[in-house]
Motif scaffolding. Structure first.
Motif, PDB file in Angstrom:
ATOM      1  N   PRO A   1       0.824  -1.231   0.000  1.00 54.48           N
ATOM      2  CA  PRO A   1       0.000   0.000   0.000  1.00 54.48           C
ATOM      3  C   PRO A   1       0.842   1.257   0.000  1.00 54.48           C
ATOM      4  O   PRO A   1       0.520   2.236  -0.671  1.00 54.48           O
ATOM      5  N   ASP A   2       1.951   1.267   0.753  1.00 53.05           N
ATOM      6  CA  ASP A   2       2.805   2.451   0.792  1.00 53.05           C
ATOM      7  C   ASP A   2       3.472   2.677  -0.556  1.00 53.05           C
ATOM      8  O   ASP A   2       3.596   3.798  -1.020  1.00 53.05           O
ATOM      9  N   ARG A   3       3.885   1.576  -1.173  1.00 53.80           N
ATOM     10  CA  ARG A   3       4.480   1.697  -2.498  1.00 53.80           C
ATOM     11  C   ARG A   3       3.503   2.339  -3.469  1.00 53.80           C
ATOM     12  O   ARG A   3       3.854   3.177  -4.281  1.00 53.80           O
ATOM     13  N   ASP A   4       2.220   1.953  -3.349  1.00 56.08           N
ATOM     14  CA  ASP A   4       1.227   2.468  -4.284  1.00 56.08           C
ATOM     15  C   ASP A   4       0.983   3.955  -4.101  1.00 56.08           C
ATOM     16  O   ASP A   4       0.553   4.631  -5.029  1.00 56.08           O
ATOM     17  N   THR A   5       1.252   4.496  -2.916  1.00 51.46           N
ATOM     18  CA  THR A   5       0.997   5.916  -2.700  1.00 51.46           C
ATOM     19  C   THR A   5       2.254   6.750  -2.857  1.00 51.46           C
ATOM     20  O   THR A   5       2.235   7.806  -3.467  1.00 51.46           O
ATOM     21  N   SER A   6       3.375   6.281  -2.328  1.00 54.36           N
ATOM     22  CA  SER A   6       4.573   7.121  -2.328  1.00 54.36           C
ATOM     23  C   SER A   6       5.367   7.035  -3.604  1.00 54.36           C
ATOM     24  O   SER A   6       6.107   7.957  -3.935  1.00 54.36           O
ATOM     25  N   SER A   7       5.270   5.925  -4.317  1.00 49.20           N
ATOM     26  CA  SER A   7       6.067   5.782  -5.538  1.00 49.20           C
ATOM     27  C   SER A   7       5.226   5.236  -6.674  1.00 49.20           C
ATOM     28  O   SER A   7       5.661   4.410  -7.452  1.00 49.20           O
ATOM     29  N   VAL A   8       3.999   5.719  -6.764  1.00 50.81           N
ATOM     30  CA  VAL A   8       3.068   5.188  -7.747  1.00 50.81           C
ATOM     31  C   VAL A   8       3.589   5.358  -9.166  1.00 50.81           C
ATOM     32  O   VAL A   8       3.398   4.486 -10.010  1.00 50.81           O
ATOM     33  N   ASN A   9       4.270   6.447  -9.464  1.00 56.84           N
ATOM     34  CA  ASN A   9       4.770   6.666 -10.819  1.00 56.84           C
ATOM     35  C   ASN A   9       5.825   5.651 -11.206  1.00 56.84           C
ATOM     36  O   ASN A   9       5.865   5.161 -12.332  1.00 56.84           O
ATOM     37  N   ALA A  10       6.701   5.325 -10.269  1.00 54.17           N
ATOM     38  CA  ALA A  10       7.788   4.390 -10.569  1.00 54.17           C
ATOM     39  C   ALA A  10       7.267   3.001 -10.876  1.00 54.17           C
ATOM     40  O   ALA A  10       7.755   2.326 -11.767  1.00 54.17           O
ATOM     41  N   THR A  11       6.273   2.542 -10.112  1.00 48.68           N
ATOM     42  CA  THR A  11       5.828   1.166 -10.267  1.00 48.68           C
ATOM     43  C   THR A  11       4.662   1.014 -11.238  1.00 48.68           C
ATOM     44  O   THR A  11       4.581   0.035 -11.964  1.00 48.68           O
ATOM     45  N   SER A  12       3.763   1.989 -11.276  1.00 45.89           N
ATOM     46  CA  SER A  12       2.627   1.855 -12.182  1.00 45.89           C
ATOM     47  C   SER A  12       3.066   1.946 -13.630  1.00 45.89           C
ATOM     48  O   SER A  12       2.464   1.322 -14.518  1.00 45.89           O
TER      49      SER A  12
ATOM     50  N   LYS B   1      15.545   9.814 -19.179  1.00 43.38           N
ATOM     51  CA  LYS B   1      15.933  10.474 -20.428  1.00 43.38           C
ATOM     52  C   LYS B   1      15.050  11.679 -20.719  1.00 43.38           C
ATOM     53  O   LYS B   1      15.469  12.631 -21.372  1.00 43.38           O
ATOM     54  N   GLN B   2      13.812  11.639 -20.210  1.00 47.93           N
ATOM     55  CA  GLN B   2      12.875  12.740 -20.434  1.00 47.93           C
ATOM     56  C   GLN B   2      12.906  13.751 -19.293  1.00 47.93           C
ATOM     57  O   GLN B   2      12.060  14.640 -19.229  1.00 47.93           O
ATOM     58  N   GLY B   3      13.878  13.599 -18.389  1.00 46.70           N
ATOM     59  CA  GLY B   3      14.046  14.551 -17.306  1.00 46.70           C
ATOM     60  C   GLY B   3      13.187  14.297 -16.093  1.00 46.70           C
ATOM     61  O   GLY B   3      13.036  15.177 -15.239  1.00 46.70           O
ATOM     62  N   VAL B   4      12.619  13.108 -15.976  1.00 51.28           N
ATOM     63  CA  VAL B   4      11.749  12.765 -14.841  1.00 51.28           C
ATOM     64  C   VAL B   4      12.414  11.651 -14.030  1.00 51.28           C
ATOM     65  O   VAL B   4      12.681  10.566 -14.557  1.00 51.28           O
ATOM     66  N   ASP B   5      12.694  11.917 -12.758  1.00 53.84           N
ATOM     67  CA  ASP B   5      13.317  10.922 -11.888  1.00 53.84           C
ATOM     68  C   ASP B   5      12.239  10.237 -11.066  1.00 53.84           C
ATOM     69  O   ASP B   5      11.765  10.772 -10.066  1.00 53.84           O
TER      70      ASP B   5
ATOM     71  N   LEU C   1      12.636   7.660  -9.330  1.00 55.96           N
ATOM     72  CA  LEU C   1      13.231   7.139  -8.102  1.00 55.96           C
ATOM     73  C   LEU C   1      14.094   8.234  -7.465  1.00 55.96           C
ATOM     74  O   LEU C   1      15.292   8.077  -7.260  1.00 55.96           O
ATOM     75  N   SER C   2      13.467   9.327  -7.167  1.00 55.87           N
ATOM     76  CA  SER C   2      14.159  10.444  -6.526  1.00 55.87           C
ATOM     77  C   SER C   2      14.590  10.047  -5.115  1.00 55.87           C
ATOM     78  O   SER C   2      14.149   9.029  -4.564  1.00 55.87           O
ATOM     79  N   GLU C   3      15.449  10.865  -4.523  1.00 61.09           N
ATOM     80  CA  GLU C   3      15.929  10.580  -3.165  1.00 61.09           C
ATOM     81  C   GLU C   3      14.771  10.478  -2.181  1.00 61.09           C
ATOM     82  O   GLU C   3      14.756   9.618  -1.292  1.00 61.09           O
ATOM     83  N   LYS C   4      13.774  11.321  -2.339  1.00 59.71           N
ATOM     84  CA  LYS C   4      12.599  11.301  -1.447  1.00 59.71           C
ATOM     85  C   LYS C   4      11.833   9.997  -1.596  1.00 59.71           C
ATOM     86  O   LYS C   4      11.446   9.368  -0.598  1.00 59.71           O
ATOM     87  N   VAL C   5      11.590   9.570  -2.835  1.00 55.19           N
ATOM     88  CA  VAL C   5      10.855   8.339  -3.062  1.00 55.19           C
ATOM     89  C   VAL C   5      11.627   7.141  -2.522  1.00 55.19           C
ATOM     90  O   VAL C   5      11.060   6.255  -1.877  1.00 55.19           O
ATOM     91  N   VAL C   6      12.946   7.107  -2.756  1.00 56.19           N
ATOM     92  CA  VAL C   6      13.769   5.995  -2.270  1.00 56.19           C
ATOM     93  C   VAL C   6      13.714   5.921  -0.745  1.00 56.19           C
ATOM     94  O   VAL C   6      13.614   4.828  -0.167  1.00 56.19           O
ATOM     95  N   LYS C   7      13.757   7.072  -0.079  1.00 53.94           N
ATOM     96  CA  LYS C   7      13.701   7.089   1.382  1.00 53.94           C
ATOM     97  C   LYS C   7      12.360   6.555   1.877  1.00 53.94           C
ATOM     98  O   LYS C   7      12.302   5.792   2.851  1.00 53.94           O
ATOM     99  N   GLU C   8      11.282   6.945   1.234  1.00 52.74           N
ATOM    100  CA  GLU C   8       9.962   6.458   1.615  1.00 52.74           C
ATOM    101  C   GLU C   8       9.857   4.950   1.397  1.00 52.74           C
ATOM    102  O   GLU C   8       9.285   4.222   2.221  1.00 52.74           O
ATOM    103  N   LEU C   9      10.402   4.494   0.289  1.00 54.35           N
ATOM    104  CA  LEU C   9      10.398   3.060   0.004  1.00 54.35           C
ATOM    105  C   LEU C   9      11.203   2.286   1.042  1.00 54.35           C
ATOM    106  O   LEU C   9      10.792   1.212   1.496  1.00 54.35           O
ATOM    107  N   GLU C  10      12.355   2.820   1.417  1.00 53.32           N
ATOM    108  CA  GLU C  10      13.210   2.147   2.399  1.00 53.32           C
ATOM    109  C   GLU C  10      12.506   2.021   3.751  1.00 53.32           C
ATOM    110  O   GLU C  10      12.564   0.973   4.411  1.00 53.32           O
ATOM    111  N   THR C  11      11.817   3.083   4.150  1.00 57.86           N
ATOM    112  CA  THR C  11      11.073   3.046   5.406  1.00 57.86           C
ATOM    113  C   THR C  11       9.969   2.004   5.351  1.00 57.86           C
ATOM    114  O   THR C  11       9.781   1.209   6.289  1.00 57.86           O
TER     115      THR C  11
END
Length: 250
Positions: A149-160, A208-212, A214-224
């Motif tokens: 559930p946390d992955r779906d909210t904090s890093s939805v762009n990366a995984t979806s 490549k399109q300038g969108v990260d 897996l930004s530092e913020k997203v990685v930190k949320e994922l790690e938690t």
């Protein structure tokens, strides 16, 4: 496309799961003969290594020369670079000619293909009768009730982005019958999980399109949510497989 995979070849080798051996036994039981198989989009050759346990020879092809540099050698696997410029006739000849292949496998790659052209080649090279094509792809992945559930909210762009790309294969593949749904587990650390995400083409395309994604913020949320970088968890890759004959086979 080849350039995209050239940049992530080492990550791909390290991060992706190993396909279960029983998958190959199941596919081998569907073909009448076991002389020649073609593994398309072989990458580092992990599917080819599974297939060759059941077939006398495997032709393994990929558009990425860098991926093939990381391919695992085997005396009965022939790896070939097949650039996008290769003609249908050249490819058919390279593989072994018409009516020569018992099994065609495409592991996590068919969404890149010009499907009408690909199916035309498959129809020509598959042995008749008895030849089979099998395509499989991740639909999504799950870690745990606490993490997902946390992955779906904090890093939805990366995984979806990844899941949408994989799910699109379901509607593109012109096969008879329903897909077989399979679970593919892999134990990984949090760092291994990040390597897996970074190996996905959707993530690399976004960069490549300038969108990260897996930004530092997203990685930190994922790690938690994961429970810390030292914790090892089991990822379940939700996979589907389509195996049989292309609709316009005969």
């Amino acid at each position: 496309m080849a350039r995209l995979f050239n940049k992530q070849a080492k990550l791909y080798l390290d991060a992706r799961p190993t396909y279960p051996r029983e998958w190959y036994s199941m596919l081998a039981s569907l073909t009448t003969h076991h002389l020649l198989a073609w593994d398309v989009g072989t990458g580092n050759g992990q599917a080819a290594l599974g297939v060759v346990e059941h077939y006398e020879q495997v032709i393994a092809t990929d558009v990425s020369e860098e991926q093939l540099k990381h391919a695992m050698p085997h005396p009965r696997i022939r790896y070939h670079h097949t650039p996008l410029s290769i003609s249908e006739e050249e490819l058919v000849t390279l593989i072994g000619g018409e009516n020569s292949v018992d099994l065609v496998t495409v592991a996590q790659a068919v969404h890149w293909y010009d499907l009408p052209k690909f199916y035309s080649i498959v129809t020509r090279i598959l042995r008749k009768p008895g030849g089979i094509i099998a395509v499989w792809c991740y639909k999504s992945f799950a870690v745990s009730p606490e993490f997902d559930p946390d992955r779906d909210t904090s890093s939805v762009n990366a995984t979806s982005s990844v899941n949408a790309m994989s799910s699109s294969v379901y509607v593109k593949c012109r096969f008879e019958g329903q897909p077989l749904e399979l679970d593919m587990p892999k134990q990984v650390s949090f760092e291994g999980f990040l390597r897996m995400l970074r190996s996905f083409s959707a993530v690399n395309t976004a960069v490549k399109q300038g969108v990260d994604l897996l930004s530092e913020k997203v990685v930190k949320e994922l790690e938690t949510a994961w429970g810390g970088c030292e914790l090892v968890r089991t990822i379940i890759y939700k996979t589907f497989m389509l195996a049989g004959k292309v609709k316009a086979y005969y």
